[in-house]
Scaffold this active site. Structure first.
Site, PDB file in Angstrom:
ATOM      1  N   LYS A 377       0.838  -1.205   0.000  1.00 25.47           N
ATOM      2  CA  LYS A 377       0.000   0.000   0.000  1.00 25.47           C
ATOM      3  C   LYS A 377       0.871   1.252   0.000  1.00 25.47           C
ATOM      4  O   LYS A 377       2.066   1.174   0.273  1.00 25.47           O
ATOM      5  CB  LYS A 377      -0.924  -0.018   1.222  1.00 25.47           C
ATOM      6  N   ARG A 471     -10.924  -0.421  15.107  1.00 27.42           N
ATOM      7  CA  ARG A 471     -10.871   0.329  13.849  1.00 27.42           C
ATOM      8  C   ARG A 471     -11.846  -0.371  12.914  1.00 27.42           C
ATOM      9  O   ARG A 471     -13.038  -0.181  13.048  1.00 27.42           O
ATOM     10  CB  ARG A 471      -9.436   0.342  13.317  1.00 27.42           C
ATOM     11  N   TYR A 611      14.886  30.994   4.745  1.00 24.90           N
ATOM     12  CA  TYR A 611      13.683  31.704   5.209  1.00 24.90           C
ATOM     13  C   TYR A 611      13.783  32.069   6.690  1.00 24.90           C
ATOM     14  O   TYR A 611      14.290  31.287   7.502  1.00 24.90           O
ATOM     15  CB  TYR A 611      12.450  30.813   5.038  1.00 24.90           C
ATOM     16  N   MET A 660      10.577  24.151   0.265  1.00 24.55           N
ATOM     17  CA  MET A 660       9.745  23.191  -0.437  1.00 24.55           C
ATOM     18  C   MET A 660      10.580  22.345  -1.403  1.00 24.55           C
ATOM     19  O   MET A 660      10.381  21.137  -1.514  1.00 24.55           O
ATOM     20  CB  MET A 660       8.639  23.926  -1.209  1.00 24.55           C
TER      21      MET A 660
HETATM   22  C1  LIG Z   1      -0.416  -1.631   6.895  1.00 27.23           C
HETATM   23  C2  LIG Z   1      -0.953  -2.864   7.391  1.00 27.23           C
HETATM   24  C3  LIG Z   1      -0.122  -3.973   7.594  1.00 27.23           C
HETATM   25  C4  LIG Z   1       1.377  -3.913   7.438  1.00 27.23           C
HETATM   26  O1  LIG Z   1       1.935  -3.463   8.624  1.00 27.23           O
HETATM   27  P1  LIG Z   1       3.496  -3.362   8.894  1.00 27.23           P
HETATM   28  O2  LIG Z   1       3.620  -2.994  10.315  1.00 27.23           O
HETATM   29  O3  LIG Z   1       4.027  -2.328   7.990  1.00 27.23           O
HETATM   30  O4  LIG Z   1       4.070  -4.691   8.613  1.00 27.23           O
HETATM   31  C5  LIG Z   1      -0.706  -5.168   7.960  1.00 27.23           C
HETATM   32  N1  LIG Z   1      -2.038  -5.252   8.166  1.00 27.23           N
HETATM   33  C6  LIG Z   1      -2.869  -4.207   8.010  1.00 27.23           C
HETATM   34  C7  LIG Z   1      -4.315  -4.385   8.258  1.00 27.23           C
HETATM   35  C8  LIG Z   1      -2.353  -2.966   7.623  1.00 27.23           C
HETATM   36  O5  LIG Z   1      -3.176  -1.937   7.498  1.00 27.23           O
END
Ligand SMILES: *Cc1c(COP(=O)(O)O)cnc(C)c1O
Length: 726
Positions: A377, A471, A611, A660
């Site tokens: 992701k 969650r 800056y 930036m």
């Molecule tokens: C992001 C995520 C992971 C991966 O977690 P890491 O700590 O980066 O290994 C696993 N399970 C879920 C549900 C996640 O959202």
């Protein structure tokens, strides 16, 4: 596994041999001595040459993962240019042969340009164009297996119009088809029937992670060559050949030959690729030149009639000419310079060898039968989702997790196969896309499951249980798996549009070894398995289970599940630099973050930099300006905290506020720093290393955030496997 960072010396060199074999086909070196010997050399053995050229092109061009069309477009452009030049080059010979006086010139010309070539050997170039493009498209559309079936079928059709035509001719309907085809093209040995299978095999070998052992490959290629020889001799004996380019045993012979040659790795000889192609194109010209020269010098007996001398004369002249042309071209011709390093202002370097290493380390830490689900992701935590996922898929990772449906669709677009789980919420209206791209959706609660089921598209899903993070997830586990919630969960298993492939939960304090946190995590784990057991008691088949992410694996390695969802550990780092874990894994960071020194300036004592005039020099100083800023993902909060970068193996502190697009570092104490040098913001330079967790800590964050916020405009460059994919 083959060493990945060396070039393909074996392939480069064999191309040259292939070019010489083609000269042999057109000059018959053994012709004066033995008819049979000539047949064996030029009609059987040398038939390996052109397929080898196709395979080499396929090896570099055809990939399931080449989702951008820039490669095929460049290939088509280059081949078309060469073909155009070759057509023009041979116009004088066509004129001399009376080519332009033939009847029906225009249809013949079109036929020759598209299939047969305007001179006998030039068919190779249109065949390359047609075959290359066809296979690229087939592999994108249907993957290697089905594309192979199609191109193998085409090859068979070609075969029966070529070496086996004598058999075909006797079958009325089929011979009718071939008669039609021979109106379009003189042979079946062309881009439609002949070239595809070889392009495909080349690409398949490049993408495939397994390969036969070197001795096996040599043995099998020799065996196939023998069989091909027997095949050729039999066909020759019974005079069934209409033409003699295609044999049953040619593709397997080429496959093993290519695999065997891949073991010869070392120096790059790309120039041999140019020379061999030039030899191919130019040698008929040299044949003509030598004939004329022999006539003029009255040396026909030696230079033309003695087949070996004739062959050697053509080889010497063709090779000399091609080498000279290649040298000239490289020196004066193409304005293109070698690809420079350091052309990107700010860039990420990813080390795919380290990624492979981490996969191995993680898999070793997991219980047997547990599989790695690679969490890619957020653009693979800022590393570049395409590069990371394509590499993982190639080395055998079969399960991926993304956060959103669009990330999942992108993965499919990159050619990724296997399970792709969407961890987050997807609007139910997009159920058809989940279905179309074969993505697995997380069921975030019971209400969502019902809505998704009602969309009328059968989608793969994983059920998520809330075991304490509060969650996403069904609340069923919280009350011990009783009551209404449990009934709801059970009913999900009988919903007709939900194919339940998994059930999982997420731990919220698995990174901590504090007693209270460990107790809480154990509670989460117990809750999860309690629900699983209740489902089992109901006679429900339990799908794949998964609980752990990176820290879950490192602190609770004993859990028996189907998957571990590893994110941050896959990228070779931990979230914080002082992390304590039960398992200490030997992980290697995949990412480095780099920029360049774009300017060096002197500032006087008392002058300010940047800056807000935050930084005031307390001595006369030298300042280097680097081409990276907070828009590239380097946190602004690091301003004024004495954070270092590495230049030329030395530490230089950041001064003033990070802008930036730029930042300033103090290089007063550094030696030998000049404009254009690389600055390393994360990674290693010489003996020193700045780790991502250390930078994240300074920025009051964790590595996960730091990496996943790498800016869009930061280029991703790829250190490992350079030769394989360039
Ligand atoms: C992001 C995520 C992971 C991966 O977690 P890491 O700590 O980066 O290994 C696993 N399970 C879920 C549900 C996640 O959202």
């Amino acid at each position: 596994m083959r060493k990945s960072n060396k070039s393909y010396t074996g392939i480069d060199c064999f191309r040259m041999i292939a070019a010489l074999l083609i000269i042999a086909i057109h000059t018959s070196p053994l012709g004066t001595y033995s008819e049979l010997g000539d047949f064996i050399l030029t009609r059987v053995i040398a038939r390996a040459a052109v397929p080898f050229f196709f395979m080499t092109s396929g090896f570099f061009l055809i990939s399931r993962y080449s989702y951008k069309s820039d490669k095929p477009v460049a290939f088509v452009k280059k081949t078309a240019q060469i073909y155009g030049a070759a057509i023009v080059l041979y116009i004088p010979i066509n004129l001399y042969n009376g080519y332009f006086k033939t009847e029906n010139l225009l249809p013949n010309l079109i036929k020759d340009i598209v299939f047969d070539g305007t001179l006998y050997h030039l068919w190779y170039l249109p065949a390359s164009l047609v075959g290359g493009v066809t296979v690229w498209y087939l592999v994108r559309r249907m993957g290697f297996h089905r594309a192979f079936t199609v191109s193998a079928a085409l090859y068979l059709i070609g075969l029966f119009g070529d070496s086996y035509y004598g058999v075909t001719e006797k079958v009325p309907v089929i011979s009718g088809f071939y008669a039609l085809w021979f109106q379009v093209s003189d042979y079946t040995r062309n881009g439609v029937f002949f070239a595809p299978v070889f392009f495909l095999l080349g690409g398949w070998i490049a993408d495939c992670k397994t390969s036969p052992k070197q001795t096996t490959a040599w043995t099998l290629s020799a065996l196939m060559m023998m069989l091909m020889l027997a095949e050729g001799l039999i066909l020759h004996h019974f005079q069934v050949q209409r033409h003699d380019s295609m044999y049953f045993f040619l593709p397997p012979c080429m496959y093993f030959l290519f695999q065997a040659l891949l073991y010869y790795r070392g120096k790059r000889h790309v120039w041999l690729r140019d020379v061999s192609l030039l030899v191919y194109i130019i040698h008929p010209m040299m044949i003509v030149v030598i004939r004329f020269a022999a006539k003029a010098l009255h040396m026909q007996t030696l230079l033309v009639e003695n087949s070996v001398v004739h062959f050697l004369a053509v080889v010497v002249t063709s090779v000399s000419f091609s080498v000279a042309a290649a040298v000239y071209w490289n020196r004066f011709g193409s304005g293109k310079k070698k690809k420079q390093t350091g052309i990107h202002r700010a860039y990420i370097e990813i080390n795919l060898d380290n990624l492979t290493h981490n996969v191995k380390v993680l898999c070793k830490a997991m219980p047997p039968k547990c599989e790695l689900m690679a969490v890619v992701k957020a653009d693979a935590y800022g590393h570049g989702m395409y590069e990371i996922a394509a590499h993982l898929n190639k080395i055998g990772v079969r399960a991926f997790a993304a956060a959103t449906v669009d990330e999942g669709i992108a993965l499919r677009g990159y050619g990724i196969r296997g399970e792709i789980l969407i961890l987050g919420y997807t609007p139910p209206e997009r159920a058809w896309e989940l279905c179309k791209y074969d993505l697995s959706q997380t069921l975030v609660d019971y209400g969502y499951a019902c809505t998704l089921n009602a969309q009328g598209h059968r989608v793969k899903v994983h059920i998520k249980l809330d075991t304490g993070m509060h969650r996403l997830g069904f609340g069923v586990a919280l009350d011990g798996g009783t009551g209404k919630e449990m009934q709801n969960l059970i009913s999900v298993f009988s919903k007709k549009n939900l194919a339940i492939n998994g059930i999982y939960t997420h731990l919220c304090a698995a990174d901590s070894l504090d007693e209270a946190d460990v107790l809480f995590t154990r509670l989460q784990i117990t809750r999860f398995y309690k629900v699983i057991n209740r489902l089992k008691k109901q006679g429900i088949h339990i799908p794949k289970t998964h609980i752990q992410s990176s820290y879950g694996l490192m602190n609770y390695p004993e859990l028996k599940c189907s998957y571990v969802r590893a994110g941050i550990s896959l990228y070779g780092v931990l979230s914080t630099s002082n992390a304590q874990t039960k398992l200490r894994l030997d992980l290697k960071p995949v990412l480095s973050l780099k920029a360049h020194v774009v300017l060096i300036r002197k500032v006087k004592q008392g002058d300010s930099v940047g800056y807000g005039r935050d930084f005031v020099a307390d001595r006369d100083s030298r300042i280097a300006i680097l081409s990276i800023g907070y828009a590239d993902g380097f946190p602004r909060i690091l301003s004024g905290r004495g954070q270092d970068v590495l230049i030329n193996g030395q530490q230089a502190p950041i001064v003033g506020r990070i802008c930036m697009d730029q930042l300033a570092v103090d290089i007063t104490e550094l030696s030998n720093v000049s404009v254009g040098m690389t600055a390393t913001l994360i990674g290693r330079d010489g003996d020193r290393e700045i780790t991502a967790p250390a930078v994240a800590g300074q920025a009051e964050s964790i590595t996960n955030e730091l990496l996943s916020r790498m800016g869009k405009r930061v280029a991703v460059t790829n250190l490992g496997n350079i030769s394989k994919f360039s």
